[in-house]
Design a protein around this motif. Structure first.
Motif, PDB file in Angstrom:
ATOM      1  N   LEU A 141      77.442  12.325  75.505  1.00 27.40           N
ATOM      2  CA  LEU A 141      77.103  12.497  74.089  1.00 27.40           C
ATOM      3  C   LEU A 141      75.633  12.239  73.795  1.00 27.40           C
ATOM      4  O   LEU A 141      75.194  12.319  72.662  1.00 27.40           O
ATOM      5  N   ILE A 142      74.881  11.889  74.831  1.00 20.68           N
ATOM      6  CA  ILE A 142      73.432  11.763  74.631  1.00 20.68           C
ATOM      7  C   ILE A 142      72.833  13.165  74.625  1.00 20.68           C
ATOM      8  O   ILE A 142      71.954  13.486  73.833  1.00 20.68           O
ATOM      9  N   ASP A 143      73.373  13.995  75.498  1.00 25.88           N
ATOM     10  CA  ASP A 143      72.858  15.364  75.603  1.00 25.88           C
ATOM     11  C   ASP A 143      74.058  16.310  75.618  1.00 25.88           C
ATOM     12  O   ASP A 143      74.431  16.834  76.660  1.00 25.88           O
ATOM     13  N   PRO A 144      74.713  16.473  74.451  1.00 27.67           N
ATOM     14  CA  PRO A 144      75.963  17.246  74.425  1.00 27.67           C
ATOM     15  C   PRO A 144      75.720  18.725  74.742  1.00 27.67           C
ATOM     16  O   PRO A 144      74.596  19.223  74.597  1.00 27.67           O
ATOM     17  N   PRO A 145      76.772  19.436  75.190  1.00 27.80           N
ATOM     18  CA  PRO A 145      76.631  20.855  75.496  1.00 27.80           C
ATOM     19  C   PRO A 145      76.192  21.646  74.259  1.00 27.80           C
ATOM     20  O   PRO A 145      76.499  21.242  73.137  1.00 27.80           O
ATOM     21  N   SER A 146      75.492  22.751  74.493  1.00 32.77           N
ATOM     22  CA  SER A 146      75.070  23.589  73.373  1.00 32.77           C
ATOM     23  C   SER A 146      76.276  24.287  72.775  1.00 32.77           C
ATOM     24  O   SER A 146      77.354  24.318  73.374  1.00 32.77           O
ATOM     25  N   GLY A 147      76.083  24.855  71.592  1.00 33.07           N
ATOM     26  CA  GLY A 147      77.145  25.635  70.953  1.00 33.07           C
ATOM     27  C   GLY A 147      78.377  24.797  70.717  1.00 33.07           C
ATOM     28  O   GLY A 147      78.292  23.660  70.255  1.00 33.07           O
ATOM     29  N   CYS A 148      79.547  25.371  71.054  1.00 28.06           N
ATOM     30  CA  CYS A 148      80.798  24.639  70.925  1.00 28.06           C
ATOM     31  C   CYS A 148      80.829  23.581  72.029  1.00 28.06           C
ATOM     32  O   CYS A 148      80.650  23.895  73.195  1.00 28.06           O
ATOM     33  N   ARG A 149      81.032  22.323  71.647  1.00 28.17           N
ATOM     34  CA  ARG A 149      80.965  21.251  72.638  1.00 28.17           C
ATOM     35  C   ARG A 149      82.083  21.332  73.685  1.00 28.17           C
ATOM     36  O   ARG A 149      82.005  20.697  74.727  1.00 28.17           O
ATOM     37  N   PHE A 150      83.122  22.080  73.377  1.00 25.40           N
ATOM     38  CA  PHE A 150      84.228  22.200  74.328  1.00 25.40           C
ATOM     39  C   PHE A 150      83.991  23.319  75.344  1.00 25.40           C
ATOM     40  O   PHE A 150      84.739  23.458  76.297  1.00 25.40           O
ATOM     41  N   HIS A 151      82.910  24.105  75.165  1.00 28.20           N
ATOM     42  CA  HIS A 151      82.794  25.323  75.971  1.00 28.20           C
ATOM     43  C   HIS A 151      82.800  25.115  77.491  1.00 28.20           C
ATOM     44  O   HIS A 151      83.387  25.914  78.208  1.00 28.20           O
ATOM     45  N   PRO A 152      82.217  23.981  78.016  1.00 22.69           N
ATOM     46  CA  PRO A 152      82.274  23.872  79.485  1.00 22.69           C
ATOM     47  C   PRO A 152      83.687  23.703  80.043  1.00 22.69           C
ATOM     48  O   PRO A 152      83.926  23.938  81.218  1.00 22.69           O
ATOM     49  N   ARG A 153      84.634  23.288  79.184  1.00 24.48           N
ATOM     50  CA  ARG A 153      85.991  23.041  79.673  1.00 24.48           C
ATOM     51  C   ARG A 153      86.970  24.089  79.156  1.00 24.48           C
ATOM     52  O   ARG A 153      88.167  24.014  79.436  1.00 24.48           O
ATOM     53  N   CYS A 154      86.493  25.056  78.385  1.00 24.37           N
ATOM     54  CA  CYS A 154      87.398  25.977  77.696  1.00 24.37           C
ATOM     55  C   CYS A 154      87.696  27.198  78.568  1.00 24.37           C
ATOM     56  O   CYS A 154      86.779  27.810  79.118  1.00 24.37           O
ATOM     57  N   PRO A 155      88.972  27.553  78.716  1.00 24.70           N
ATOM     58  CA  PRO A 155      89.307  28.736  79.526  1.00 24.70           C
ATOM     59  C   PRO A 155      88.958  30.052  78.822  1.00 24.70           C
ATOM     60  O   PRO A 155      88.946  31.105  79.456  1.00 24.70           O
ATOM     61  N   VAL A 164      86.105  30.749  77.119  1.00 26.65           N
ATOM     62  CA  VAL A 164      84.706  30.718  76.706  1.00 26.65           C
ATOM     63  C   VAL A 164      84.047  32.104  76.775  1.00 26.65           C
ATOM     64  O   VAL A 164      84.287  32.877  77.701  1.00 26.65           O
ATOM     65  N   ILE A 165      83.242  32.434  75.761  1.00 27.94           N
ATOM     66  CA  ILE A 165      82.423  33.649  75.785  1.00 27.94           C
ATOM     67  C   ILE A 165      80.974  33.248  75.491  1.00 27.94           C
ATOM     68  O   ILE A 165      80.714  32.079  75.164  1.00 27.94           O
ATOM     69  N   GLN A 166      80.067  34.200  75.590  1.00 25.92           N
ATOM     70  CA  GLN A 166      78.645  33.890  75.416  1.00 25.92           C
ATOM     71  C   GLN A 166      78.365  33.206  74.074  1.00 25.92           C
ATOM     72  O   GLN A 166      77.598  32.259  73.971  1.00 25.92           O
ATOM     73  N   ARG A 167      79.043  33.670  73.017  1.00 26.73           N
ATOM     74  CA  ARG A 167      78.802  33.163  71.665  1.00 26.73           C
ATOM     75  C   ARG A 167      79.094  31.653  71.585  1.00 26.73           C
ATOM     76  O   ARG A 167      78.419  30.905  70.881  1.00 26.73           O
ATOM     77  N   CYS A 168      80.125  31.199  72.345  1.00 27.09           N
ATOM     78  CA  CYS A 168      80.517  29.784  72.345  1.00 27.09           C
ATOM     79  C   CYS A 168      79.387  28.909  72.879  1.00 27.09           C
ATOM     80  O   CYS A 168      79.241  27.756  72.494  1.00 27.09           O
ATOM     81  N   ILE A 169      78.597  29.447  73.805  1.00 28.76           N
ATOM     82  CA  ILE A 169      77.524  28.674  74.424  1.00 28.76           C
ATOM     83  C   ILE A 169      76.314  28.612  73.505  1.00 28.76           C
ATOM     84  O   ILE A 169      75.581  27.640  73.478  1.00 28.76           O
ATOM     85  N   GLU A 170      76.163  29.666  72.679  1.00 24.11           N
ATOM     86  CA  GLU A 170      74.947  29.767  71.876  1.00 24.11           C
ATOM     87  C   GLU A 170      75.084  29.214  70.472  1.00 24.11           C
ATOM     88  O   GLU A 170      74.128  28.688  69.916  1.00 24.11           O
ATOM     89  N   GLU A 171      76.294  29.327  69.891  1.00 27.79           N
ATOM     90  CA  GLU A 171      76.405  29.067  68.463  1.00 27.79           C
ATOM     91  C   GLU A 171      77.455  27.985  68.196  1.00 27.79           C
ATOM     92  O   GLU A 171      78.557  28.038  68.727  1.00 27.79           O
ATOM     93  N   VAL A 172      77.083  26.996  67.391  1.00 35.78           N
ATOM     94  CA  VAL A 172      78.038  25.941  67.033  1.00 35.78           C
ATOM     95  C   VAL A 172      79.061  26.529  66.042  1.00 35.78           C
ATOM     96  O   VAL A 172      78.668  27.070  65.017  1.00 35.78           O
ATOM     97  N   PRO A 173      80.349  26.438  66.342  1.00 35.02           N
ATOM     98  CA  PRO A 173      81.331  26.994  65.411  1.00 35.02           C
ATOM     99  C   PRO A 173      81.476  26.133  64.161  1.00 35.02           C
ATOM    100  O   PRO A 173      81.486  24.919  64.239  1.00 35.02           O
ATOM    101  N   GLU A 174      81.539  26.787  62.998  1.00 36.61           N
ATOM    102  CA  GLU A 174      81.762  26.075  61.739  1.00 36.61           C
ATOM    103  C   GLU A 174      83.240  25.734  61.625  1.00 36.61           C
ATOM    104  O   GLU A 174      84.090  26.417  62.190  1.00 36.61           O
ATOM    105  N   LEU A 175      83.528  24.669  60.863  1.00 40.85           N
ATOM    106  CA  LEU A 175      84.926  24.362  60.586  1.00 40.85           C
ATOM    107  C   LEU A 175      85.395  25.338  59.504  1.00 40.85           C
ATOM    108  O   LEU A 175      84.893  25.329  58.378  1.00 40.85           O
ATOM    109  N   GLU A 176      86.337  26.237  59.881  1.00 45.67           N
ATOM    110  CA  GLU A 176      86.809  27.255  58.926  1.00 45.67           C
ATOM    111  C   GLU A 176      88.113  26.805  58.295  1.00 45.67           C
ATOM    112  O   GLU A 176      89.057  26.455  58.995  1.00 45.67           O
TER     113      GLU A 176
END
Lengths: 326, 323
Positions: A278-292, A294-306
């Motif tokens: 949590l000092i240097d969290p993953p970019s975009g969606c924080r779950f993306h490194p563990r998510c089955p 995952v697409i490019q957008r997940c790495i680049e953009e933080v998802p809003e709570l909808e």
């Protein structure tokens, strides 16, 4: 559903350690409604406990609430003076900690620890406080309460200690009770008793209960709504009975796959990888490194709570995925 | 309660072997310098053979050293401390030494506690703040400086250069008195030695309490006390301090025990006529009976205070069972 009693808005609580700034809670938002049992669920390090300490404004240093709002009955707790806040702690909002072995002061009797909490908020005599303490011990079903008042914590069993801790939290009939993993450090048989007690007290006292846990079974058993936290932010919010059938966040699905179920003989699937730094969290969606999924957008953009009807989810792909927990 | 008495009795029984070991060892080491008769003969050249014979009979120097140890032991246990080689009964000399030493030591201990506890609490609460850094630095300075150096510097600055305070001793032998009267004179003589001793032991209390409180403040019951809406004062002074105090009790107990031994260095630097100063002088003069008796008395006191310290834990912490 009752009135909104507590709203956490974009809460950020960071820990300023020598290794760097740990973003333990990084933009958490959710609401709590009067009288409801709400679950907050997530792995170790997801920010559950820090969220509850932030609500009470007792985050220990080097932690600090950076920004956000915590609205309790229309008033922002983060704007209150320390003295005003002290009158809310233990009186309006109370907390039961995880480990009853360390949450009671070993050097004082049960009576003295209950009395001081009662007398911190009410102008009562020692005798009146004692009567109230006795009443509380009866309420949490401690056998032979008169004798237990004189006991020191080390003279009680783990389950009894947790009952005393619950009695202390309920001493001033709070509006909101936060139970932070109240059963994690107890024996399995005792766990069930403590959960029964909390459920019973919640409905009897019409209290708002915030149940913090990593145990989806406990969520199913005790809550009506659940907030799923991942790495310091909200992944999903949903009514409890719906989330087991149709989860919208891949993390929720992964969490449910890791829960053992007696009615289905399926192998447990641990979530691959571990909770991010949590000092240097993953970019975009924080779950993306563990998510089955995952697409490019997940790495680049933080998802809003909808928000949609009763639910909320922070995932770019939730509409296209149809997730199953089992 | 029966358990407590059994505990005390058992601890007292342990005092016996330690006492015997310490006194026997002291006896052997001091007598390695020569037996008392040889020492007296060396100091007084014109001694008559009759006097030598009387001394030999008194100190049993013709018998083996272990037998001589037991002669000493039995007289000591009967309250007979014997005669100083420099003349006079040891018993009548020791009492005034104990008085002057305790005067110095208890004042220093009281000041160290009275200043050290609040400073320790304060620097624990304001961890890593400027105030904490200043307090900790001063504490470490006091802890690291050799007492004799600090004492000499204090004398140079306050007595020699500024001429504010008397040089040494416990009281001026004749007027003019410091501050005008004999009472202010006593106080004036106390200021420097008490100041130096306080400064040196202050560090131990402050640093220890700071570390202990920092540790306790991390505990859940402190968080729980805050979460219950208790005042910060109550959280810190009732819950944190009571839980953090036991190392301080240990050190205080040890200090009280050792304080009777005096502070040989401080007392010597300030020519303070206490037990520590007397001890050093007795060693220098090879006054064996005095060295032997002082060691024995200090040993007993230290052992008894240690037992008292352990008993006090049972009152401070209900989890401690003395059985």
């Amino acid at each position: 559903m009752g009135e909104e009693i507590l709203r956490v808005e974009n809460l950020k609580t960071y820990f300023f350690t020598e290794a760097g700034v740990v973003k333990a809670v990084d933009g958490v938002s959710f609401s709590v409604y009067e009288g409801e049992p709400l679950g907050i669920v997530g792995e170790t390090g997801s920010g559950k406990t820090v969220t509850s300490l932030s609500i009470m404004r007792i985050v220990p240093p080097p932690g600090k609430i950076i920004s956000g709002r915590i609205i309790y009955r229309g008033e922002d707790l983060l704007e209150k003076s320390e003295d005003e806040m002290r009158k809310i702690r233990g009186k309006k909002i109370a907390i039961v900690f995880q480990d009853p072995n360390s949450s009671l002061d070993p050097l004082f009797t049960v009576e003295s620890q209950l009395n001081e909490v009662i007398m911190a908020h009410l102008k009562v005599t020692k005798q009146e406080a004692r009567n109230r303490a006795l009443e509380l011990l009866k309420m949490v079903r401690i056998p032979d309460p008169e004798a237990r008042l004189k006991a020191y914590p080390h003279e009680l069993s783990g389950g009894m200690r947790q009952r005393v801790a619950i009695a202390r939290a309920l001493a001033n009939e709070p509006d909101i009770l936060i139970a932070d993993e109240p059963t994690t450090n107890l024996d399995v048989t005792i766990q069930a008793q403590i959960i029964e007690l909390l459920k019973e007290l919640q409905s009897k006292l019409k209290m708002t209960l915030i149940m913090i846990t990593h145990d989806m079974g406990l969520v199913a058993e005790t809550t009506k709504r659940v907030v799923v936290l991942y790495a310091g932010s909200v992944a999903e919010i949903a009514p409890t009975n719906e989330i087991f059938k149709s989860m919208r966040h891949p993390y929720t699905a992964a969490l449910l796959k890791a829960v053992p179920r007696i009615d289905r003989r399926k192998e447990l699937k641990p979530i691959p990888g571990s909770i991010p730094n949590l000092i240097d969290p993953p970019s975009g969606c924080r779950f993306h490194p563990r998510c089955p999924y995952v697409i490019q957008r997940c790495i680049e953009e933080v998802p809003e709570l909808e928000f949609t009807d009763q639910r909320a989810v922070a995932c770019h792909r939730w509409k296209e995925l149809s997730l199953k927990g089992e | 309660m029966a358990g407590l008495w059994r505990y005390i009795l058992r601890r007292l029984l342990f005092v016996i072997p330690v006492f015997l070991a310490v006194t026997l060892l002291t006896f052997l080491i001091t007598n390695a310098a020569g037996d008392p008769v040889q020492i007296v003969k060396f100091a007084i050249r014109r001694i008559t053979p009759a006097q030598v014979a009387a001394l030999e009979a008194y100190y049993h120097t013709n018998e083996p050293i272990f037998a001589r140890y037991f002669y000493w032991l039995f007289s000591f246990l009967q309250g007979d401390l014997g005669t100083s080689l420099r003349g006079g009964l040891v018993a009548s000399k020791i009492l005034p030494w104990i008085g002057t030493t305790l005067e110095l030591q208890f004042l220093a201990l009281a000041f160290s506690l009275a200043i050290g506890i609040p400073l320790g609490v304060y620097s624990a609460l304001k961890q890593y703040s400027k105030a904490d850094v200043v307090i900790s630095s001063i504490a470490i300075f006091g802890y690291s400086m050799p007492t004799f150096w600090l004492g000499i510097q204090a004398i140079i600055v306050f007595s020699l250069y500024l001429k504010w305070l008397p040089f040494g001793g416990a009281i001026s032998p004749y007027p003019p008195y410091w501050g005008g009267s004999i009472y202010t004179d006593i106080i004036g003589h106390l200021i420097l030695p008490v100041g130096v001793l306080t400064f040196v032991s202050l560090a131990t209390f402050t640093r220890l309490l700071r570390a202990s409180i920092v540790e306790v403040l991390r505990q859940d019951f402190i968080l729980a006390a805050r979460a219950s809406g208790l005042r910060e004062r109550v959280v810190v002074y009732k819950h944190a301090l009571k839980n953090a105090i036991s190392p301080i009790v240990t050190i205080t107990g040890l200090s009280i025990g050792l304080s009777l031994a005096g502070a040989p260095i401080t007392e010597t630097v300030f020519s303070w006529p206490g037990l520590g100063y007397a001890y050093v002088q007795a060693v220098n003069a090879l006054d064996l009976p005095v060295v032997q008796d002082l060691t024995a008395i200090i040993t007993i006191v230290v052992l008894l205070v240690t037992i008292l310290t352990d008993i006090s834990y049972a009152y401070l912490d209900p989890r401690v069972r003395l059985e």
